[in-house]
Motif scaffolding. Structure first.
Motif, PDB file in Angstrom:
ATOM      1  N   MET A 177       0.816  -1.211   0.000  1.00  0.00           N
ATOM      2  CA  MET A 177       0.000   0.000   0.000  1.00  0.00           C
ATOM      3  C   MET A 177       0.848   1.259   0.000  1.00  0.00           C
ATOM      4  O   MET A 177       0.404   2.313  -0.453  1.00  0.00           O
ATOM      5  N   GLU A 178       2.065   1.186   0.468  1.00  0.00           N
ATOM      6  CA  GLU A 178       2.930   2.360   0.452  1.00  0.00           C
ATOM      7  C   GLU A 178       3.362   2.744  -0.960  1.00  0.00           C
ATOM      8  O   GLU A 178       3.772   3.884  -1.199  1.00  0.00           O
ATOM      9  N   ILE A 179       3.254   1.786  -1.916  1.00  0.00           N
ATOM     10  CA  ILE A 179       3.643   2.078  -3.305  1.00  0.00           C
ATOM     11  C   ILE A 179       2.526   1.726  -4.283  1.00  0.00           C
ATOM     12  O   ILE A 179       2.746   1.725  -5.497  1.00  0.00           O
ATOM     13  N   ALA A 180       1.337   1.427  -3.790  1.00  0.00           N
ATOM     14  CA  ALA A 180       0.240   0.944  -4.642  1.00  0.00           C
ATOM     15  C   ALA A 180      -0.010   1.906  -5.794  1.00  0.00           C
ATOM     16  O   ALA A 180      -0.030   3.135  -5.623  1.00  0.00           O
ATOM     17  N   GLN A 181      -0.201   1.338  -6.980  1.00  0.00           N
ATOM     18  CA  GLN A 181      -0.376   2.138  -8.196  1.00  0.00           C
ATOM     19  C   GLN A 181      -1.287   1.395  -9.154  1.00  0.00           C
ATOM     20  O   GLN A 181      -0.903   0.369  -9.701  1.00  0.00           O
ATOM     21  N   ALA A 182      -2.488   1.920  -9.353  1.00  0.00           N
ATOM     22  CA  ALA A 182      -3.453   1.267 -10.232  1.00  0.00           C
ATOM     23  C   ALA A 182      -3.273   1.657 -11.686  1.00  0.00           C
ATOM     24  O   ALA A 182      -3.777   0.976 -12.577  1.00  0.00           O
ATOM     25  N   PHE A 183      -2.580   2.758 -11.951  1.00  0.00           N
ATOM     26  CA  PHE A 183      -2.467   3.274 -13.312  1.00  0.00           C
ATOM     27  C   PHE A 183      -1.169   2.820 -13.965  1.00  0.00           C
ATOM     28  O   PHE A 183      -0.177   2.527 -13.287  1.00  0.00           O
ATOM     29  N   ALA A 184      -1.173   2.792 -15.296  1.00  0.00           N
ATOM     30  CA  ALA A 184       0.011   2.390 -16.048  1.00  0.00           C
ATOM     31  C   ALA A 184       1.050   3.494 -16.048  1.00  0.00           C
ATOM     32  O   ALA A 184       0.747   4.661 -15.793  1.00  0.00           O
ATOM     33  N   GLY A 185       2.281   3.117 -16.339  1.00  0.00           N
ATOM     34  CA  GLY A 185       3.333   4.098 -16.496  1.00  0.00           C
ATOM     35  C   GLY A 185       4.329   4.082 -15.362  1.00  0.00           C
ATOM     36  O   GLY A 185       4.257   3.248 -14.460  1.00  0.00           O
ATOM     37  N   PRO A 186       5.277   5.011 -15.390  1.00  0.00           N
ATOM     38  CA  PRO A 186       6.321   5.065 -14.370  1.00  0.00           C
ATOM     39  C   PRO A 186       5.750   5.391 -13.001  1.00  0.00           C
ATOM     40  O   PRO A 186       4.612   5.864 -12.889  1.00  0.00           O
ATOM     41  N   PRO A 187       6.520   5.141 -11.958  1.00  0.00           N
ATOM     42  CA  PRO A 187       6.009   5.388 -10.594  1.00  0.00           C
ATOM     43  C   PRO A 187       5.572   6.834 -10.398  1.00  0.00           C
ATOM     44  O   PRO A 187       6.276   7.766 -10.802  1.00  0.00           O
ATOM     45  N   GLY A 188       4.418   6.995  -9.786  1.00  0.00           N
ATOM     46  CA  GLY A 188       3.967   8.334  -9.439  1.00  0.00           C
ATOM     47  C   GLY A 188       4.552   8.755  -8.095  1.00  0.00           C
ATOM     48  O   GLY A 188       4.947   7.913  -7.277  1.00  0.00           O
ATOM     49  N   ARG A 189       4.625  10.063  -7.886  1.00  0.00           N
ATOM     50  CA  ARG A 189       5.154  10.578  -6.612  1.00  0.00           C
ATOM     51  C   ARG A 189       4.105  10.563  -5.521  1.00  0.00           C
ATOM     52  O   ARG A 189       4.430  10.687  -4.341  1.00  0.00           O
ATOM     53  N   GLY A 190       2.845  10.424  -5.917  1.00  0.00           N
ATOM     54  CA  GLY A 190       1.787  10.430  -4.920  1.00  0.00           C
ATOM     55  C   GLY A 190       1.524  11.818  -4.361  1.00  0.00           C
ATOM     56  O   GLY A 190       1.986  12.827  -4.904  1.00  0.00           O
ATOM     57  N   ARG A 191       0.785  11.869  -3.278  1.00  0.00           N
ATOM     58  CA  ARG A 191       0.411  13.142  -2.647  1.00  0.00           C
ATOM     59  C   ARG A 191       1.092  13.280  -1.293  1.00  0.00           C
ATOM     60  O   ARG A 191       1.336  12.294  -0.589  1.00  0.00           O
ATOM     61  N   ALA A 192       1.347  14.493  -0.923  1.00  0.00           N
ATOM     62  CA  ALA A 192       1.930  14.763   0.386  1.00  0.00           C
ATOM     63  C   ALA A 192       0.868  14.559   1.458  1.00  0.00           C
ATOM     64  O   ALA A 192      -0.328  14.752   1.216  1.00  0.00           O
ATOM     65  N   PRO A 193       1.273  14.165   2.668  1.00  0.00           N
ATOM     66  CA  PRO A 193       0.285  13.978   3.748  1.00  0.00           C
ATOM     67  C   PRO A 193      -0.328  15.307   4.158  1.00  0.00           C
ATOM     68  O   PRO A 193       0.338  16.347   4.154  1.00  0.00           O
ATOM     69  N   VAL A 194      -1.612  15.248   4.509  1.00  0.00           N
ATOM     70  CA  VAL A 194      -2.321  16.432   4.985  1.00  0.00           C
ATOM     71  C   VAL A 194      -2.343  16.448   6.494  1.00  0.00           C
ATOM     72  O   VAL A 194      -2.166  17.486   7.140  1.00  0.00           O
ATOM     73  N   SER A 195      -2.579  15.274   7.089  1.00  0.00           N
ATOM     74  CA  SER A 195      -2.686  15.197   8.549  1.00  0.00           C
ATOM     75  C   SER A 195      -1.314  15.309   9.184  1.00  0.00           C
ATOM     76  O   SER A 195      -0.284  15.009   8.586  1.00  0.00           O
ATOM     77  N   GLY A 196      -1.321  15.731  10.427  1.00  0.00           N
ATOM     78  CA  GLY A 196      -0.067  15.896  11.134  1.00  0.00           C
ATOM     79  C   GLY A 196       0.423  14.609  11.751  1.00  0.00           C
ATOM     80  O   GLY A 196      -0.227  13.606  11.712  1.00  0.00           O
TER      81      GLY A 196
END
Length: 270
Positions: A251-270
């Protein structure tokens, strides 16, 4: 396939409902994807809908075009934090001169044409895409997943909360089945340990995948799982629970879409 296509039509309608009330200035609102406005989310979907139609109707031509373009590694998902400056970015830059009305018409035409083409597909037919070929069922599911994910980008830009629907089962399915790909695209060995998903649907029913006796399990709301595997949220901002390191590592690297690794989103919660 008929059920999938009906759900793709419904997801398309949901996406269009976000766009219809917008004034021209609203189309320039920034989305969580760095450098992308609402207009770019729409042109991205429209371009790949056109490409999807061609991949089904002229698979040999699609393969030949890929071979000559250097785009065979996949489109990636810049809107989920993919590599900046990629050719996907270049595509949205090319569309920046279009008016909002033109963009909406392009999307509607491209989506309608692609859905009509998809009606000719069998669930197990093979379709070339960016990266490995896909089955007909997976191909249509991927278009639904992309529509939902980019719709989330638009909703976030507008500050709109979309109610989750039963269509999330398709996003969850492709996200779960993409587990090996999430590792492979990062050059990591394929995981040997099985993982199970036990997700709560919007109506309270359970959606499950994976062996029932798996020791490593992902549990929680299906919405959070779908946001995580499309990289529309940081894992720490979800209510997902992961039992066992195989589930967490995935889950830390989960990626449903094709292509190179995405950077994902920054955390919002503290």
């Amino acid at each position: 396939m008929a059920e999938l296509l009906d759900d793709l039509r419904a997801e398309t309608a949901s996406f269009e409902a976000l766009l219809r009330p917008l004034g021209d200035d609203d189309w320039e609102r920034p989305t969580p994807a760095e450098g992308w406005a609402i207009r770019d989310q729409v042109s991205h979907l429209a371009w790949f809908d056109d490409a999807a139609g061609r991949a089904v109707t002229d698979p040999d031509g699609h393969r030949a075009a890929l071979a000559g373009s250097g785009r065979g590694d996949g489109p990636g998902d810049v809107a989920a934090g993919g590599p900046a400056g990629s050719w996907v970015d270049a595509l949205v830059l090319e569309a920046r001169g279009r008016t909002p009305a033109d963009l909406l018409a392009w999307f509607r035409t491209a989506r309608a044409r692609s859905i009509e083409v998809f009606t000719t597909l069998g669930a197990r037919d093979r379709v070339p895409w960016y990266g490995p070929d896909m089955s007909g069922a997976s191909f249509v599911t991927a278009r639904l997943m992309e529509t939902w994910a980019h719709g989330q980008d638009v909703a976030d830009a507008l500050g709109v909360t979309r109610p989750p629907t039963a269509r999330l089962r398709h996003v969850a399915s492709i996200g779960f089945r993409a587990r090996p790909y999430s590792f492979a695209v990062r050059g990591l060995p394929a995981p040997a340990e099985p993982v199970r998903a036990e997700l709560t649907m919007p109506d309270g029913a359970m959606w499950t995948a994976g062996p029932g006796d798996a020791e490593s399990v992902v549990r929680g709301p299906v919405l959070d799982f779908c946001l995580a595997v499309t990289q529309r949220i940081h894992l720490s901002d979800t209510a997902l629970e992961m039992a066992g390191s195989p589930a967490r590592e995935w889950m830390e690297i989960a990626q449903a879409f094709a292509g190179p690794p995405g950077r994902g989103r920054a955390p919002v919660s503290g």
